[in-house]
Design an enzyme around this catalytic site. Structure first.
Site, short mmCIF file in Angstrom:
data_model
loop_
_atom_site.label_atom_id
_atom_site.label_comp_id
_atom_site.label_asym_id
_atom_site.label_seq_id
_atom_site.Cartn_x
_atom_site.Cartn_y
_atom_site.Cartn_z
N SER A 144 66.99 29.79 36.46
CA SER A 144 65.89 29.99 37.75
C SER A 144 65.77 30.91 37.45
O SER A 144 66.29 32.22 38.06
CB SER A 144 66.58 29.08 38.70
OG SER A 144 66.05 29.31 39.49
N TYR A 157 72.79 30.32 46.01
CA TYR A 157 72.37 30.08 44.83
C TYR A 157 71.93 31.10 44.10
O TYR A 157 72.13 31.19 42.84
CB TYR A 157 71.84 29.33 45.02
CG TYR A 157 70.23 28.02 44.36
CD1 TYR A 157 70.99 27.27 43.30
CD2 TYR A 157 69.07 28.20 43.71
CE1 TYR A 157 70.35 26.68 42.23
CE2 TYR A 157 68.71 27.69 42.93
CZ TYR A 157 69.00 26.85 42.03
OH TYR A 157 68.57 26.33 40.95
#
Length: 259
Positions: A144, A157
């Site tokens: 990501s 995250y």
């Protein structure tokens, strides 16, 4: 001409891929894209009904698997390897839970993200790596842009995705001289049905606000096409990293939104 000989991925191994997180989002889109391109795909995820529906649609082989569980993962790997050589592992399983500041973050949320995004990826990669060496195969990680640039509320995250990206990078260094490619695809804003809904614990309004006003955020299919392209390069070409964002997103903090 055989499927293998016509493929850009010249190898003595069949084009067989293992895709984790296959029941939804980027994982499901990757299964669809690879099977359409002639790959044999083992689709791994926890939700049996969704896997079976995907298998009926694409012809993939569904295996109900929880990559955060040792026995479940080993059973899946045993079944996969019994079927023959494996050319690619596509680590799509992952997710974000919560968007709380560090001061009040939930430790269980952080733990769950690490178990899935980092340790789950590590577990199945370790188990399939010997087979991938035999086939001149590829380990592909869907990380990501959260693993590149941190943002407020995203510490847990971001930390897990930083770890996943570093793991892929270190594995690439450790495998120099071995016939294995390590590929990292880092998506930015991708609008899928479940990612943000899960992040906000089912709050659909908060989830939809993430994409509000953004013209043409990426779709899961866009990332799946990046996966296919990277895997189908010649075995000697390692696409170390792809960072892919919608045109409207310059960074996490610089997004164009229409009024």
């Amino acid at each position: 001409m055989s499927q293998e000989s016509s493929s850009p991925t010249s190898s003595t191994s069949a084009r067989t891929a293992v895709v984790t997180g296959a029941s939804s989002g980027i994982g499901a889109a990757t299964v669809r894209t690879l099977t359409a391109a002639g790959w044999t795909v083992f689709a791994l995820a926890r939700r049996e009904a969704k896997l079976n529906a995907l298998a009926a649609e694409t012809g993939c082989t569904p295996i109900v698997t929880d990559i955060t569980d040792e026995e479940s993962t080993q059973a899946a790997v045993d079944r996969i390897l019994a079927a023959g050589p494996v050319k690619a592992l596509v680590n799509c399983a992952g997710g974000a839970i919560g968007k709380d500041p560090v001061a009040t973050a939930n430790l269980d949320d952080w733990r769950a993200m690490y178990e899935l995004n980092v340790l789950g990826t590590l577990r199945i990669t370790q188990k399939l790596l010997p087979a991938l060496k035999e086939s001149s195969g590829s380990v592909l990680v869907i990380s990501s842009t959260a693993g590149i640039e941190p943002y407020e509320g995203g510490a847990g995250y971001c930390a897990s995705k930083f770890a996943e990206r570093v793991m892929a990078r270190v594995l690439r260094l450790e495998l120099i001289g071995e016939p294995v490619r390590v590929i990292d695809i880092a998506p930015g804003m991708v609008h899928t049905d479940e990612f943000s809904v899960k992040r906000f614990h089912g709050d659909a309004a908060k989830a939809e606000a993430v994409y509000a006003g953004v013209p043409d955020p990426l779709k899961a299919e866009d990332i799946a096409e990046c996966v296919r392209w990277a895997l189908e390069q010649p075995d000697t070409v390692d696409v170390d990293q792809i960072v892919v964002r919608p045109r409207a997103e310059g960074s996490y903090t610089k997004v164009y939104r229409q009024a």
